[in-house]
Motif scaffolding. Structure first.
Motif, short mmCIF file in Angstrom:
data_model
loop_
_atom_site.label_atom_id
_atom_site.label_comp_id
_atom_site.label_asym_id
_atom_site.label_seq_id
_atom_site.Cartn_x
_atom_site.Cartn_y
_atom_site.Cartn_z
N VAL A 110 126.45 -51.91 71.57
CA VAL A 110 127.15 -50.77 70.99
C VAL A 110 128.13 -50.23 72.03
O VAL A 110 127.77 -50.04 73.20
N ALA A 111 129.38 -49.99 71.60
CA ALA A 111 130.40 -49.43 72.50
C ALA A 111 130.91 -48.12 71.94
O ALA A 111 130.96 -47.91 70.72
N VAL A 112 131.30 -47.23 72.85
CA VAL A 112 131.84 -45.92 72.45
C VAL A 112 132.95 -45.54 73.41
O VAL A 112 132.83 -45.73 74.62
N THR A 113 134.06 -45.03 72.86
CA THR A 113 135.15 -44.48 73.67
C THR A 113 135.19 -42.97 73.47
O THR A 113 135.17 -42.48 72.34
N VAL A 114 135.23 -42.25 74.62
CA VAL A 114 135.32 -40.80 74.61
C VAL A 114 136.73 -40.42 75.04
O VAL A 114 137.22 -40.90 76.08
N GLY A 115 137.40 -39.56 74.27
CA GLY A 115 138.73 -39.06 74.62
C GLY A 115 138.71 -37.55 74.75
O GLY A 115 138.27 -36.84 73.84
N VAL A 116 139.18 -37.03 75.89
CA VAL A 116 139.23 -35.59 76.14
C VAL A 116 140.69 -35.18 76.20
O VAL A 116 141.46 -35.63 77.06
N ALA A 117 141.09 -34.30 75.26
CA ALA A 117 142.47 -33.82 75.19
C ALA A 117 142.56 -32.41 75.78
O ALA A 117 141.72 -31.56 75.48
#
Length: 345
Positions: free
Chosen positions: A237-244
């Motif tokens: 399982v892969a997850v990308t976290v993006g913080v704006a």
């Protein structure tokens, strides 16, 4: 004599087997009357001759014959009973002496204490008569009036400690350095009993390129200034976290509410493409001037269903971790402001 101890010995054994006493009637027998006896008057010196004069051969008056040693009988046998009684008498005398000494010592201490108390009370104020001591040793006097200077206390309450949310809610106060490595440090993430490997990271000011299916446009419309991304994997399982980042809290909250689509998955660092042409789990949230988004799915390309709890758990773990990292920035800056000298800001 104590019970159970050695018994007093019997009379010493004599070499001849006797007891040390001549038996009654033993010893040389007297010859029969009239035999082997000198006639009366023969064999005896005339009266007054060869006889010690009166007073000669005896000790002077007032002197006695030396007595037998203490505890010894006339026959040379120790008197064991007398020895035991003498020993017990000595022990009793010692006990009485010790007890008497203790009583005398106690009486002496009591006398000293009584004298000290009487002496102290002689200089103390008479409480019963309402007297007060106004003189200290050395002639100093205690103040008796209340006209002297009194301590003063400020009526202004100290300011409350800085709130971490104040620092992460405005770009004007949130000035601590920020990078992909400081926000997502290390090569792996341990969350509870789960360990995630970190893949690629990215930081860009082109907010539109960091979102897909409409999210990029939403970020630009609300004034996004920067997007930081990181990818983690565990058990397929892969997850990308993006913080704006935004200028203030209201802009970040608006981007979160208008969000559609999701953050662009970030491949690399050992992680291949995922969530390209399949169904993935997308989530969005905001904290202070930060809006953060997650997109999680299988590295195999299989679509995510509501029964895939591993994907939901991965998304939850990374969202909580990101929340904690953002709030830690505010707490660190608030602590630094609290300990900074006055006027240093």
């Amino acid at each position: 004599m104590s019970f159970g101890g050695p018994q007093w010995p019997q009379e010493p054994h004599q070499p001849d087997g006797g007891s040390g006493h001549v038996p009654y009637g033993g010893g040389p027998q007297n010859p029969p009357y009239g035999q082997d006896q000198a006639p009366y008057g023969q064999g005896q010196p005339p009266y007054g001759q060869n006889q010690a004069s009166y007073g000669q051969g005896r000790p002077p008056y007032g002197q006695q014959q030396p007595a037998s040693p203490f505890g010894a009988r006339n026959d040379g046998t120790p008197d064991w009973g007398a020895l035991a009684e003498a020993s017990e008498a000595r022990q009793r005398r010692k006990r009485w002496l010790v007890a008497g000494g203790g009583v005398l010592a106690t009486a002496a201490v009591a006398t000293v204490v009584a004298v000290a108390v009487v002496t102290t009370d002689g200089d103390a104020p008479d409480v019963r008569t309402g007297g007060t001591a106004t003189t200290l040793p050395g002639g100093a006097e205690l103040p008796t009036g209340g006209a002297g200077p009194q301590p003063s206390f400020s009526s202004v309450a100290p300011p409350p400690p800085p709130d971490p949310m104040d620092f992460i809610s405005s770009a004007g106060k949130d000035r601590a350095p920020l990078s992909a490595e400081s926000l997502f440090p290390g090569k792996k993430l341990t969350f509870g009993d789960r360990v995630y490997a970190k893949g690629a990271t990215s930081s860009t000011t082109n907010c539109a390129s960091a979102g897909k299916d409409g999210l990029g446009a939403v970020l630009q419309r609300h004034g996004c200034t920067r997007v930081i991304r990181a990818t983690y994997t565990r058990d397929g399982v892969a997850v990308t976290v993006g913080v704006a980042l935004f200028a203030d809290r209201s802009q970040a909250l608006g981007a979160k509410q208008d969000a559609r689509g999701g953050v662009t998955p970030l491949a690399g660092g050992g992680v291949g493409d995922f969530c390209r042409a399949t169904v993935c789990l997308r989530r969005s949230n905001a904290l202070g001037r930060y809006a953060y988004f997650t997109q999680a799915g299988f590295t195999s390309g299989r679509k995510v269903t509501t029964s895939d709890t591993a994907v939901f758990k991965t998304s939850d773990d990374l969202a909580r971790f990101t929340f904690n990292q953002i709030y830690a920035r505010g707490r660190a800056q608030a602590s630094a402001a609290a300990t900074a000298p006055a006027g240093g800001q």
